[in-house]
Design a protein around this motif. Structure first.
Motif, PDB file in Angstrom:
ATOM      1  N   GLU A   1       0.919  -0.945  -0.023  1.00 19.20           N
ATOM      2  CA  GLU A   1      -0.132  -0.222   0.069  1.00 19.20           C
ATOM      3  C   GLU A   1       0.840   1.198  -0.270  1.00 19.20           C
ATOM      4  N   GLU A   2       0.463   2.223  -0.844  1.00 17.93           N
ATOM      5  CA  GLU A   2       1.174   3.519  -1.064  1.00 17.93           C
ATOM      6  C   GLU A   2       0.187   4.580  -0.488  1.00 17.93           C
ATOM      7  N   LYS A   3       0.726   5.681   0.132  1.00 14.52           N
ATOM      8  CA  LYS A   3      -0.110   6.593   0.673  1.00 14.52           C
ATOM      9  C   LYS A   3      -0.109   7.807  -0.170  1.00 14.52           C
ATOM     10  N   LEU A   4      -1.256   8.060  -0.809  1.00 18.53           N
ATOM     11  CA  LEU A   4      -1.214   9.232  -1.720  1.00 18.53           C
ATOM     12  C   LEU A   4      -0.689  10.527  -0.938  1.00 18.53           C
ATOM     13  N   GLY A   5       0.264  11.156  -1.526  1.00 18.79           N
ATOM     14  CA  GLY A   5       0.871  12.613  -1.121  1.00 18.79           C
ATOM     15  C   GLY A   5       1.935  12.153  -0.332  1.00 18.79           C
ATOM     16  N   HIS A   6       2.289  10.921  -0.145  1.00 16.58           N
ATOM     17  CA  HIS A   6       3.463  10.507   0.986  1.00 16.58           C
ATOM     18  C   HIS A   6       3.866   9.159   0.252  1.00 16.58           C
ATOM     19  N   LEU A   7       4.168   9.331  -1.041  1.00 19.83           N
ATOM     20  CA  LEU A   7       4.735   8.098  -1.702  1.00 19.83           C
ATOM     21  C   LEU A   7       6.204   7.503  -1.162  1.00 19.83           C
ATOM     22  N   SER A   8       6.263   6.285  -1.110  1.00 21.40           N
ATOM     23  CA  SER A   8       7.709   5.695  -0.545  1.00 21.40           C
ATOM     24  C   SER A   8       8.915   5.820  -1.658  1.00 21.40           C
ATOM     25  N   GLU A   9       9.920   5.856  -0.939  1.00 19.53           N
ATOM     26  CA  GLU A   9      11.053   5.909  -1.756  1.00 19.53           C
ATOM     27  C   GLU A   9      10.977   4.784  -2.794  1.00 19.53           C
ATOM     28  N   THR A  10      10.790   3.533  -2.498  1.00 25.24           N
ATOM     29  CA  THR A  10      10.621   2.386  -3.379  1.00 25.24           C
ATOM     30  C   THR A  10      10.016   2.919  -4.916  1.00 25.24           C
ATOM     31  N   LEU A  11       8.798   3.567  -4.439  1.00 27.50           N
ATOM     32  CA  LEU A  11       7.762   3.629  -5.763  1.00 27.50           C
ATOM     33  C   LEU A  11       8.583   4.810  -6.562  1.00 27.50           C
ATOM     34  N   LEU A  12       8.841   5.959  -5.746  1.00 32.14           N
ATOM     35  CA  LEU A  12       9.541   6.951  -6.542  1.00 32.14           C
ATOM     36  C   LEU A  12      10.790   6.397  -7.350  1.00 32.14           C
ATOM     37  N   ARG A  13      11.365   5.481  -6.927  1.00 30.02           N
ATOM     38  CA  ARG A  13      12.451   4.764  -7.560  1.00 30.02           C
ATOM     39  C   ARG A  13      11.962   3.939  -8.596  1.00 30.02           C
ATOM     40  N   TYR A  14      10.930   3.295  -8.567  1.00 27.51           N
ATOM     41  CA  TYR A  14      10.427   2.499  -9.371  1.00 27.51           C
ATOM     42  C   TYR A  14       9.654   3.009 -10.686  1.00 27.51           C
ATOM     43  N   ASN A  15       9.121   4.346 -10.427  1.00 26.82           N
ATOM     44  CA  ASN A  15       8.118   5.076 -11.274  1.00 26.82           C
ATOM     45  C   ASN A  15       8.729   6.542 -11.127  1.00 26.82           C
ATOM     46  N   PRO A  16      10.226   6.886 -11.511  1.00 28.26           N
ATOM     47  CA  PRO A  16      10.351   8.331 -11.201  1.00 28.26           C
ATOM     48  C   PRO A  16       9.702   9.396 -12.148  1.00 28.26           C
ATOM     49  N   ILE A  17       9.291   9.125 -13.357  1.00 21.63           N
ATOM     50  CA  ILE A  17       8.483   9.891 -14.189  1.00 21.63           C
ATOM     51  C   ILE A  17       7.299  10.270 -13.943  1.00 21.63           C
ATOM     52  N   TYR A  18       6.540   9.478 -13.763  1.00 19.03           N
ATOM     53  CA  TYR A  18       4.883   9.662 -13.439  1.00 19.03           C
ATOM     54  C   TYR A  18       4.705   9.670 -11.668  1.00 19.03           C
ATOM     55  N   LYS A  19       5.617   9.052 -11.012  1.00 14.50           N
ATOM     56  CA  LYS A  19       5.428   9.011  -9.504  1.00 14.50           C
ATOM     57  C   LYS A  19       3.915   8.513  -9.098  1.00 14.50           C
ATOM     58  N   MET A  20       3.306   7.579  -9.840  1.00 11.06           N
ATOM     59  CA  MET A  20       2.124   7.331  -9.512  1.00 11.06           C
ATOM     60  C   MET A  20       1.899   5.848  -9.343  1.00 11.06           C
ATOM     61  N   VAL A  21       0.874   5.356  -8.690  1.00  9.49           N
ATOM     62  CA  VAL A  21       0.449   3.870  -8.816  1.00  9.49           C
ATOM     63  C   VAL A  21      -0.537   3.802  -9.776  1.00  9.49           C
TER      64      VAL A  21
END
Length: 223
Positions: free
Chosen positions: A34-54
């Protein structure tokens, strides 16, 4: 054996639910993060650095983002219970309608339901009904995929999501009888119903999404 499939998502997101349905239809086990909208994890930002979204699907540590792209990746990687047709022309048509749903239908639906300006909301609702009429004319079977759920059905899940879970009337039965019936059939499919969020979760997502957008707009305005 260690889990090789992970899904980074947020409960209530139509785009994340798309991926969950596809994985369930395929019988693929995965770990949900689970990712918290507005407080995305470093993991997600690393995996999706362009759109920064789930959503982000991670398979063997390789990330895939954007829900329609993920659906195609899932279908090509796991061959059982296909969600796209084998015929190239029919596959192209499904891709077209899925794009149409995102760009014409969902965009207009969100505006018609949540925009505050009454004039703009009414304009968006008119655009939505014009777009939905094309889908009404296309739907000739139980599902867009025939007798089984397919790619276009999954792309269109925001309709039953808003209609059944959020209790927002997108496809009134007197105006769109085939879409209205489809929405009920799709929502009540065992796989779909198991994955759909509760009303509380859905409204929680709407609230978090609105707050995230507002924060982004405020940050942009202050620059």
């Amino acid at each position: 054996m260690a889990t090789i499939v992970k899904l980074l998502g947020s409960v209530g997101s139509p785009f994340v639910i798309r991926v969950q349905i596809a994985l369930k239809l395929k019988g693929i086990e995965y770990k949900y993060v689970e990712e918290k909208l507005g407080h995305l994890s470093e993991t997600l930002l690393r995996y999706n650095p362009i759109y920064k979204m789930v959503p982000v699907l991670v398979h063997n540590e390789k990330p895939v983002s954007e829900s329609r792209v993920i659906l195609e990746y899932i279908d090509e990687t796991w061959k059982q219970n296909p969600i796209l047709p084998s015929d190239p022309y029919k596959r192209a048509l499904d891709r077209f309608w899925a794009k149409f749903l995102d760009e014409k239908c969902m965009a207009a639906a969100v505006k018609s339901l949540f925009i505050t300006d009454e004039k703009e909301r009414e304009k968006s609702r008119k655009e939505l009904f014009e777009a939905l009429q094309f889908l009404e004319n296309k739907l000739n079977d139980k599902f867009f995929g025939g007798e089984e759920i397919g790619f276009v059905d999954i792309a269109a899940l925001f309709i039953p999501l808003f209609q059944q879970v959020a209790e927002l009337q997108l496809v009134p039965g007197d105006k769109f009888p085939k879409l209205h019936k489809w929405s009920q059939e799709f929502y009540n499919h065992p796989v779909v119903k198991e994955i759909m969020p509760t009303k509380e979760q859905q409204f929680g997502y709407f609230k978090a999404r609105a707050a995230s957008i507002a924060a982004a707009n405020n940050a942009a305005a202050s620059k």
